[in-house]
Design a protein around this motif. Structure first.
Motif, short mmCIF file in Angstrom:
data_model
loop_
_atom_site.label_atom_id
_atom_site.label_comp_id
_atom_site.label_asym_id
_atom_site.label_seq_id
_atom_site.Cartn_x
_atom_site.Cartn_y
_atom_site.Cartn_z
N SER A 222 51.48 19.35 -24.41
CA SER A 222 52.84 19.82 -24.69
C SER A 222 53.16 21.06 -23.87
N THR A 223 54.43 21.37 -23.73
CA THR A 223 54.84 22.53 -22.95
C THR A 223 55.33 23.63 -23.87
N VAL A 224 55.09 24.86 -23.45
CA VAL A 224 55.56 26.04 -24.18
C VAL A 224 56.32 26.93 -23.21
N SER A 225 57.17 27.76 -23.78
CA SER A 225 57.94 28.69 -22.98
C SER A 225 57.58 30.10 -23.38
N LEU A 226 57.15 30.91 -22.43
CA LEU A 226 56.82 32.31 -22.68
C LEU A 226 58.03 33.13 -22.26
N SER A 227 58.76 33.64 -23.26
CA SER A 227 60.03 34.30 -22.96
C SER A 227 59.90 35.82 -22.84
N ASP A 228 58.77 36.38 -23.23
CA ASP A 228 58.60 37.84 -23.16
C ASP A 228 58.07 38.22 -21.77
N VAL A 229 58.96 38.21 -20.79
CA VAL A 229 58.60 38.55 -19.41
C VAL A 229 58.89 40.02 -19.19
N LEU A 230 57.88 40.78 -18.76
CA LEU A 230 58.03 42.21 -18.58
C LEU A 230 58.41 42.58 -17.15
N LEU A 231 57.93 41.82 -16.17
CA LEU A 231 58.16 42.15 -14.77
C LEU A 231 58.06 40.87 -13.97
N ALA A 232 58.83 40.79 -12.91
CA ALA A 232 58.74 39.62 -12.03
C ALA A 232 59.02 40.08 -10.61
N GLY A 233 58.42 39.38 -9.67
CA GLY A 233 58.65 39.75 -8.29
C GLY A 233 57.99 38.79 -7.33
N GLU A 234 58.23 39.08 -6.05
CA GLU A 234 57.63 38.29 -5.00
C GLU A 234 57.20 39.26 -3.91
N GLY A 235 55.88 39.35 -3.70
CA GLY A 235 55.37 40.35 -2.76
C GLY A 235 55.60 41.74 -3.33
N SER A 236 56.32 42.59 -2.59
CA SER A 236 56.60 43.94 -3.10
C SER A 236 58.01 44.06 -3.65
N ASP A 237 58.78 42.97 -3.64
CA ASP A 237 60.15 42.98 -4.17
C ASP A 237 60.13 42.62 -5.65
N LEU A 238 60.82 43.42 -6.47
CA LEU A 238 60.92 43.15 -7.91
C LEU A 238 62.24 42.47 -8.20
N LYS A 239 62.23 41.58 -9.20
CA LYS A 239 63.43 40.82 -9.56
C LYS A 239 63.87 41.20 -10.97
N ASP A 240 65.11 40.85 -11.28
CA ASP A 240 65.65 41.09 -12.61
C ASP A 240 65.03 40.10 -13.60
N VAL A 241 64.61 40.58 -14.78
CA VAL A 241 63.91 39.71 -15.73
C VAL A 241 64.78 39.28 -16.90
N SER A 242 66.06 39.65 -16.90
CA SER A 242 66.93 39.25 -18.02
C SER A 242 67.13 37.73 -17.99
N GLY A 243 66.77 37.08 -19.08
CA GLY A 243 66.90 35.63 -19.18
C GLY A 243 65.82 34.84 -18.47
N LEU A 244 64.82 35.51 -17.93
CA LEU A 244 63.75 34.83 -17.20
C LEU A 244 62.69 34.33 -18.18
N THR A 245 62.24 33.10 -18.02
CA THR A 245 61.18 32.54 -18.86
C THR A 245 60.10 31.93 -17.98
N VAL A 246 58.92 31.86 -18.53
CA VAL A 246 57.78 31.24 -17.85
C VAL A 246 57.41 30.00 -18.65
N SER A 247 57.40 28.84 -18.02
CA SER A 247 57.02 27.61 -18.72
C SER A 247 55.58 27.28 -18.39
N ALA A 248 54.87 26.81 -19.40
CA ALA A 248 53.45 26.51 -19.25
C ALA A 248 53.12 25.24 -20.03
N GLU A 249 52.04 24.59 -19.61
CA GLU A 249 51.56 23.39 -20.27
C GLU A 249 50.25 23.71 -20.96
N ILE A 250 50.11 23.26 -22.21
CA ILE A 250 48.87 23.48 -22.94
C ILE A 250 47.83 22.48 -22.45
N ILE A 251 46.73 23.00 -21.91
CA ILE A 251 45.65 22.13 -21.45
C ILE A 251 44.72 21.78 -22.60
#
Length: 98
Positions: free
Chosen positions: A31-60
């Motif tokens: 099954s899949t779960v959504s981790l909505s408590d994202v504290l920081l996001a970015g790519e390389g040294s650039d940081l992105k806005d985390v409002s409304g950002l979620t991380v989806s994961a699959e339970i192994i």
């Protein structure tokens, strides 16, 4: 792209395709779960806005950690206690950030 998420009172740095071991999350394997408590996001040294950002994961798998033995003893009082504990945890595979 990477993200810092908080689950189970701990923080994890994740990217798409990573496998992490977290405190137990309710759900069956596959099954899949959504981790909505994202504290920081970015790519390389650039940081992105985390409002409304979620991380989806699959339970192994739902698994248990190695047993921890708790042994208490008081000298000269004939007091010995031996307890064991196995913490339950969940293995997640991060599928997407966004």
């Amino acid at each position: 792209m990477f993200a810092i998420v908080r689950t189970g009172g701990k923080q994890y740095r994740v990217a798409a395709g990573d496998k992490i071991v977290v405190e137990k999350i309710a759900g069956d394997a596959g099954s899949t779960v959504s981790l909505s408590d994202v504290l920081l996001a970015g790519e390389g040294s650039d940081l992105k806005d985390v409002s409304g950002l979620t991380v989806s994961a699959e339970i192994i798998a739902q698994a248990k950690a190695d047993k921890v033995i708790v042994f208490k003893k008081r000298r000269r009082h004939n007091y010995r206690r031996r307890n064991g504990h196995r913490q339950q945890h969940t293995i997640l595979k991060i599928t997407a950030i966004g």
